[in-house]
Structure formats: structure tokens, C-alpha cells
Scaffold this active site. Structure first.
Site, PDB file in Angstrom:
ATOM      1  N   ARG A 242       3.289   0.988  -2.384  1.00 36.57           N
ATOM      2  CA  ARG A 242       4.002   2.167  -2.873  1.00 36.57           C
ATOM      3  C   ARG A 242       3.289   2.643  -4.131  1.00 36.57           C
ATOM      4  O   ARG A 242       2.824   1.831  -4.952  1.00 36.57           O
ATOM      5  CB  ARG A 242       5.466   1.844  -3.189  1.00 36.57           C
ATOM      6  CG  ARG A 242       6.359   1.775  -1.952  1.00 36.57           C
ATOM      7  CD  ARG A 242       6.505   3.125  -1.259  1.00 36.57           C
ATOM      8  NE  ARG A 242       7.357   3.103  -0.082  1.00 36.57           N
ATOM      9  CZ  ARG A 242       6.917   2.985   1.178  1.00 36.57           C
ATOM     10  NH1 ARG A 242       5.632   2.868   1.432  1.00 36.57           N
ATOM     11  NH2 ARG A 242       7.763   3.014   2.188  1.00 36.57           N
ATOM     12  N   GLU A 271       4.607  11.102  -4.718  1.00 41.24           N
ATOM     13  CA  GLU A 271       4.104  11.625  -3.457  1.00 41.24           C
ATOM     14  C   GLU A 271       4.932  12.805  -2.970  1.00 41.24           C
ATOM     15  O   GLU A 271       6.155  12.741  -3.123  1.00 41.24           O
ATOM     16  CB  GLU A 271       4.238  10.480  -2.423  1.00 41.24           C
ATOM     17  CG  GLU A 271       3.005  10.172  -1.650  1.00 41.24           C
ATOM     18  CD  GLU A 271       3.214   8.928  -0.788  1.00 41.24           C
ATOM     19  OE1 GLU A 271       3.026   7.825  -1.322  1.00 41.24           O
ATOM     20  OE2 GLU A 271       3.573   9.078   0.387  1.00 41.24           O
ATOM     21  N   HIS A 289      -1.250   8.744   2.843  1.00 39.95           N
ATOM     22  CA  HIS A 289      -0.222   7.827   3.376  1.00 39.95           C
ATOM     23  C   HIS A 289      -0.342   7.667   4.896  1.00 39.95           C
ATOM     24  O   HIS A 289       0.587   7.987   5.647  1.00 39.95           O
ATOM     25  CB  HIS A 289       1.187   8.300   2.983  1.00 39.95           C
ATOM     26  CG  HIS A 289       2.202   7.188   2.966  1.00 39.95           C
ATOM     27  ND1 HIS A 289       3.266   7.151   2.109  1.00 39.95           N
ATOM     28  CD2 HIS A 289       2.314   6.058   3.716  1.00 39.95           C
ATOM     29  CE1 HIS A 289       4.000   6.061   2.323  1.00 39.95           C
ATOM     30  NE2 HIS A 289       3.423   5.374   3.309  1.00 39.95           N
TER      31      HIS A 289
HETATM   32  C1  DGY Z   1       6.784   2.493   5.635  1.00 37.04           C
HETATM   33  O1  DGY Z   1       7.269   2.416   6.759  1.00 37.04           O
HETATM   34  O2  DGY Z   1       7.398   2.102   4.640  1.00 37.04           O
HETATM   35  C2  DGY Z   1       5.412   3.015   5.498  1.00 37.04           C
HETATM   36  O3  DGY Z   1       5.063   3.271   4.203  1.00 37.04           O
HETATM   37  C3  DGY Z   1       5.190   4.229   6.381  1.00 37.04           C
HETATM   38  O4  DGY Z   1       3.801   4.312   6.597  1.00 37.04           O
END
Ligand code: DGY
Length: 323
Positions: A242, A271, A289
Site C-alpha cells: 500500500r 492513489e 496498481h
Molecule cells: C488488493 O486486492 O488489495 C490489491 O491491492 C488489488 O490489486
């Protein structure tokens, strides 16, 4: 009997949307427009289930809306730091996620970023496209070796372990990891992995540091200016976890001052906004992402949400209940 009302916040793969249509009185987001907090509040008031995804914010002032009809948030994604879990708990709102099915695609993107950063892949692509490449020469764009180097993983769950297997068995990398408790013996044996006592220890010995901890308050700016100072000047930082796990401004300084060699990022603080400072730097590789973005994985994620909704409406225990 009327079908349960389900609200889906973003466009999903066609095969999963077709199943939703067959099973539920579903509202889809056909044009894939990002929705506002008021639209989420209204969905919570008017639907039995709402299916958000990792780019939709559900803070307390959305979750606490009056006259809620919704009983379950079937999250399309494994991470749920975009949902205020405490508010959901207090409101008795169930949350499910999609673990397990995005392990390999996300580990593949972490490995892609590691290779891009080490071997200056994005920079080379820009050189060719800009027609500035004047031909092969012995000292052009020299980069860092991957094979045989040390990969340090912060967090050692499913995705980190999958990356470690690719790195160790595919690239002969040495594996070190940090997680509060030791990993299972069979995992450690397979990878010949060494556990570091602290993140600080790991940062000092790894050639590549890859982040695999959950987002949220507990890990916000876990990698800050002080931690970056511990990394080798030849090391690279990879983030597919993250964005807010890393202090972006501190990372930009470290990259600008060549305090570390490079970084590969798939996730960003705030983001989809990306800190302008990254855009001017050649030693950072930036992806939008993409971790779970294969058709197979996104379909499997949708199937997981379907399984959770089916269990919920049948009054059965939920396969992937978070709260
Ligand atoms: C999630 O599922 O948390 C991912 O970051 C999506 O790619």
C-alpha cells in the site's frame, strides 16, 4: 420472492457481472465511473449488499449513514484499509475480502518491478522511444545484478512467500524476511530463508527490499527517512503493498540524493494521484496498481465475492469474513 439488491461500485470482468445479473437484482457501474461518498451512502441505504473495491473509500462518515439497508460489504480485493473496520464493527456491518486468488499475479508484479528497477528497464524503454539511443557500448546503462543477490521481505504472508519462491528458485536469490513471529519450518526450509530480528537489520543487509505488510494506521510511513538511511546505497525498494506504508517525500529525497539506487512502485499515497517528485526521477519505475490485474485473477476475485454473497444470503458461514 424478490431477489436481494446488490450494488457494485466499479466494472468487473464480464463473466462475473453476468453471474451477478442472473442471481441478484444488481446495479452495475457500466461506465466504470469513480463514485462519490454520497453515492456510497445512498447505496448503503438502498441495497442489501454493496460491493466496493480497493479504490473506494468507506470512512466512518459513510458507514454511519442513517437508515442503512445494507448488511454486507463484499469487498473486491484482499486489502481493506479503505474501509473503516471499527465503524463497520460498531454498525454490525459484515465485511468480506478476496484472499488467496491474487497471490501469484501480485508476486509476479513485485518481481517485475524488482527486475525493472535493477536492470533500468523503464529508463531503457524511454531512451529507445525518445530516439536518444546511439547504440551498444560497454559502459552504457550499467545496472545491478539480481541473480544471487539478497531479497529482504517485510511481511511474510502469501504474496511475500510466492515472490520469495520465484526469486529463490528462479533467480538464486538469498531470502531474508521480517515478520514478528517465525514462518513455518517447511517454508523456511524450502527457501533457505533467514528471519531478521528487526526491520532495521533487514534494511541493512538486503540488496532488494520488498514490502508486503497491510496498509492502515499501524504501518503508515513504516518506511520513513530514518529507515531509508539504513538501506545500502546500491539497494532498491519495491512496493506492491500500500502506498502509505512509505513516506513518499522521504523516498523521493533518498532517490534524488542517490542514498538508495532505485525503487519500483505499484501503489501510491493518495492513489490515483502520484507525487510529482517521482515523475522527474529516472531511478524509479512506476506502475498503475497492476498487482492483481490479469483477467484470470480479477475473474477469480469476482468469484470470491460471489461465493461470499451466496453464503451470506443463504445464512451460511462466510468463506472470507474480515469483520
Ligand atoms: C488488493 O486486492 O488489495 C490489491 O491491492 C488489488 O490489486
Amino acid at each position: 420472492m424478490s431477489k436481494p439488491k446488490v450494488f457494485v461500485t466499479r466494472k468487473w470482468p464480464a463473466s462475473v457481472e453476468a453471474k451477478l445479473k442472473a442471481l441478484y437484482d444488481v446495479t452495475l457501474n457500466e461506465d466504470d465511473r469513480p463514485l462519490s461518498a454520497d453515492e456510497f451512502r445512498s447505496a448503503l441505504q438502498n441495497y442489501d449488499a454493496v460491493c466496493p473495491t480497493v479504490c473506494d473509500s468507506f470512512p466512518a462518515d459513510v458507514i454511519n449513514v442513517d437508515n442503512k439497508r445494507c448488511k454486507i460489504l463484499g469487498n473486491f480485493g484482499v486489502g481493506y484499509n479503505h474501509i473503516d473496520i471499527n465503524a463497520a464493527k460498531a454498525q454490525g456491518l459484515i465485511i468480506t475480502n478476496t484472499p488467496g486468488v491474487l497471490t501469484h499475479s501480485t508476486a509476479d508484479i513485485a518481481m517485475t518491478l524488482l527486475l525493472m528497477s535493477a536492470r533500468r528497464g523503464a529508463e531503457g524503454d524511454r531512451l529507445v522511444r525518445s530516439k536518444q539511443w546511439t547504440g551498444w557500448c560497454p559502459t552504457q546503462m550499467l545496472s545491478s545484478d539480481v541473480t544471487g543477490a539478497t531479497l529482504g521481505l517485510i511481511g511474510f504472508g502469501r504474496i511475500a512467500q510466492a515472490m520469495a519462491r520465484k526469486a529463490h528458485h528462479g533467480f538464486g536469490m538469498k531470502i531474508v524476511y521480517f515478520k514478528p513471529s517465525p514462518a513455518d519450518e517447511y517454508v523456511v526450509d524450502d527457501l533457505n530463508a533467514t528471519r531478521c530480528e528487526s526491520i532495521e537489520e533487514l534494511l541493512q543487509i538486503a540488496d532488494y527490499v520488498s514490502l508486503h505488510c497491510p496498509g492502515g494506521e499501524a504501518t503508515r510511513h513504516l518506511i520513513n527517512a530514518d529507515k531509508l538511511k539504513l538501506m545500502k546505497p546500491t539497494a532498491h525498494l519495491i512496493n506492491t503493498a500500500r502506498g502509505d506504508v512509505v513516506d513518499s517525500a522521504a523516498l523521493i529525497d533518498a532517490l534524488k540524493n542517490k542514498q538508495i539506487a532505485g525503487a519500483g512502485l505499484d501503489v501510491y499515497e493518495g492513489e490515483p494521484n502520484v507525487h510529482e517528485g517521482f515523475l522527474a526521477l529516472d531511478n524509479v519505475s512506476l506502475l498503475p496498481h497492476l498487482g492483481s490485474a490479469t483477467l484470470g485473477t480479477r475473474t477469480a476475485m469476482g468469484e470470491k465475492v460471489l461465493a461470499n454473497l451466496a453464503a451470506f444470503f443463504a445464512g451460511e458461514s462466510l468463506p472470507d469474513r474480515v469483520v
